[in-house]
Design a protein around this motif. Structure first.
Motif, PDB file in Angstrom:
ATOM      1  N   ALA A   1      -0.658   6.286  -3.757  1.00 40.16           N
ATOM      2  CA  ALA A   1      -0.234   7.478  -3.020  1.00 40.16           C
ATOM      3  C   ALA A   1      -1.419   8.387  -2.716  1.00 40.16           C
TER       4      ALA A   1
ATOM      5  N   ALA B   1      -4.308   7.508  -2.078  1.00 38.56           N
ATOM      6  CA  ALA B   1      -5.068   6.906  -0.980  1.00 38.56           C
ATOM      7  C   ALA B   1      -4.294   6.938   0.334  1.00 38.56           C
ATOM      8  N   GLY B   2      -3.092   7.556   0.315  1.00 42.67           N
ATOM      9  CA  GLY B   2      -2.354   7.757   1.557  1.00 42.67           C
ATOM     10  C   GLY B   2      -1.190   6.836   1.806  1.00 42.67           C
TER      11      GLY B   2
ATOM     12  N   SER C   1      -3.311   4.975   4.741  1.00 45.60           N
ATOM     13  CA  SER C   1      -2.388   5.613   5.687  1.00 45.60           C
ATOM     14  C   SER C   1      -1.692   4.554   6.533  1.00 45.60           C
TER      15      SER C   1
ATOM     16  N   THR D   1      -0.775  14.333  -5.946  1.00 45.87           N
ATOM     17  CA  THR D   1      -1.498  13.634  -4.881  1.00 45.87           C
ATOM     18  C   THR D   1      -1.494  14.360  -3.547  1.00 45.87           C
TER      19      THR D   1
ATOM     20  N   ASP E   1       2.546   5.129   1.676  1.00 44.28           N
ATOM     21  CA  ASP E   1       3.951   5.502   1.538  1.00 44.28           C
ATOM     22  C   ASP E   1       4.488   4.638   0.395  1.00 44.28           C
TER      23      ASP E   1
ATOM     24  N   ARG F   1       4.039  13.735  -6.192  1.00 41.55           N
ATOM     25  CA  ARG F   1       3.869  14.459  -4.932  1.00 41.55           C
ATOM     26  C   ARG F   1       2.959  15.669  -5.139  1.00 41.55           C
TER      27      ARG F   1
ATOM     28  N   ASP G   1      -8.448   3.966   2.607  1.00 45.18           N
ATOM     29  CA  ASP G   1      -7.459   4.723   3.369  1.00 45.18           C
ATOM     30  C   ASP G   1      -6.219   3.848   3.566  1.00 45.18           C
TER      31      ASP G   1
ATOM     32  N   ASN H   1       0.811  13.978  -1.494  1.00 43.67           N
ATOM     33  CA  ASN H   1       1.468  13.020  -0.600  1.00 43.67           C
ATOM     34  C   ASN H   1       2.977  13.133  -0.812  1.00 43.67           C
TER      35      ASN H   1
END
Length: 307
Positions: free
Chosen positions: A47, A49-50, A25, A74, A52, A71, A23, A76
């Motif tokens: 991406a 996996a979260g 994030s 994913t 930025d 985008r 994760d 994300n």
């Protein structure tokens, strides 16, 4: 010498597999050269996996197309594009100066390979050395504070088994006295990248910044279409997903926590050798590429060049 780091993965593992369940994030990542090949796959995996993710690319128009696709793939939306040409010091410095906030992952992925003729780039230095090493050295220096602010950051440097073809020849970096050799110049630049990881880790690990270098393998990407990727015997070739695995593992796997100053191949640390292996596909890193004195000397030289 410390024991070689071993992971549960191998040359067949993919980028998705090596960070399955991770994760990211709240983590911010920058990837140079992320408009094709393993750069795109590295961005996709991080991406997914979260993370930025900022695609630091020479051609923002191409980067925007990649970002839009990622985008969608994913889910994300935190995928950004910024212009960074590692062959252009002004471009590198402008990006670093404009970065705000912490940076958790820096993947120095961009590069050029085996220019057929001698070219000179940044500050008059041989173009492969200037692009592959100096540009990424300047980027790392410019983003140092952001990496330190992350409270635990990783710098990943995509080198190559090509480093086995030449050490850094400090007395003639730029082929002013010896005949130009495309493979030798490429090898020197890739050795320099390993030394960058060694010295960055030595200097910055106390600030929570760990740095490692790697060989991704022979992949038929834009970089290798005229050389290694398509000339490599079939059993030793990798897919792009396999080629990005070691980068992604070092950038984000919990298993790589606290690891630094090393050279990886096939998602495992490579053993040191004093002469180039004759067998294809044997993981190896030259002792000169991990030499602490060489690493410190190159760092100081890089600082002098960039002043």
């Amino acid at each position: 010498m410390s024991e070689l780091f071993r992971s549960p993965f191998d040359r067949h593992s993919t980028a998705s597999e090596v960070i399955d369940g991770a994760d990211l994030s709240g983590k911010r990542a920058v990837i140079t050269g992320a408009t094709s090949g393993i750069g795109v796959e590295t961005a996709r995996a991080l991406a997914a996996a979260g993370a930025d993710v900022t695609l630091a690319v020479r051609r923002p128009d191409a980067g925007e197309q990649v970002a839009a696709d990622l985008r969608t793939r994913t889910g994300n939306d935190a995928i950004h594009v910024a212009r960074v040409d590692v062959a252009d010091l002004d471009s590198v410095n402008a990006f670093a100066a404009g970065w705000a906030g912490p940076l958790h992952i820096l993947v120095n992925n961009a590069g050029i390979m085996m220019l057929p003729d001698l070219e000179r780039g940044m500050r008059g230095h041989e173009q492969q050395f200037a692009t592959n090493y100096l540009g990424h050295f300047a980027l790392a220096l410019g983003l140092h504070d952001a990496l330190a602010d992350a409270g635990g950051a990783r710098m990943v440097i995509v080198s190559s088994a090509g480093h086995l073809f030449s050490p850094v020849v400090f007395d003639d970096l730029d082929y002013r006295f010896r005949p130009y050799d495309a493979l030798g110049a490429y090898g020197q630049s890739k050795t320099a990248e390993v030394l960058l990881a060694v010295e960055a880790d030595r200097r910055w690990s106390s600030e929570g910044i760990r740095a490692n270098a790697l060989h991704p393998g022979a992949i038929a990407t834009n970089l290798q279409r005229h050389t290694g990727g398509l000339k490599t015997p079939e059993p030793y070739r990798k897919t792009i997903e396999q080629g990005a695995a070691t980068s992604v593992f070092l950038a984000a796997s919990p298993l790589a926590e606290g690891i630094g100053g090393r050279y990886f191949e096939d998602v495992n640390e490579a053993p040191q050798v004093i002469s180039r292996p004759t067998d294809f596909g044997v993981p190896a890193v030259a002792t000169y590429a991990l030499d602490a004195a060489n690493a410190e000397r190159l760092w100081d030289l890089g600082l002098d060049i960039l002043r």
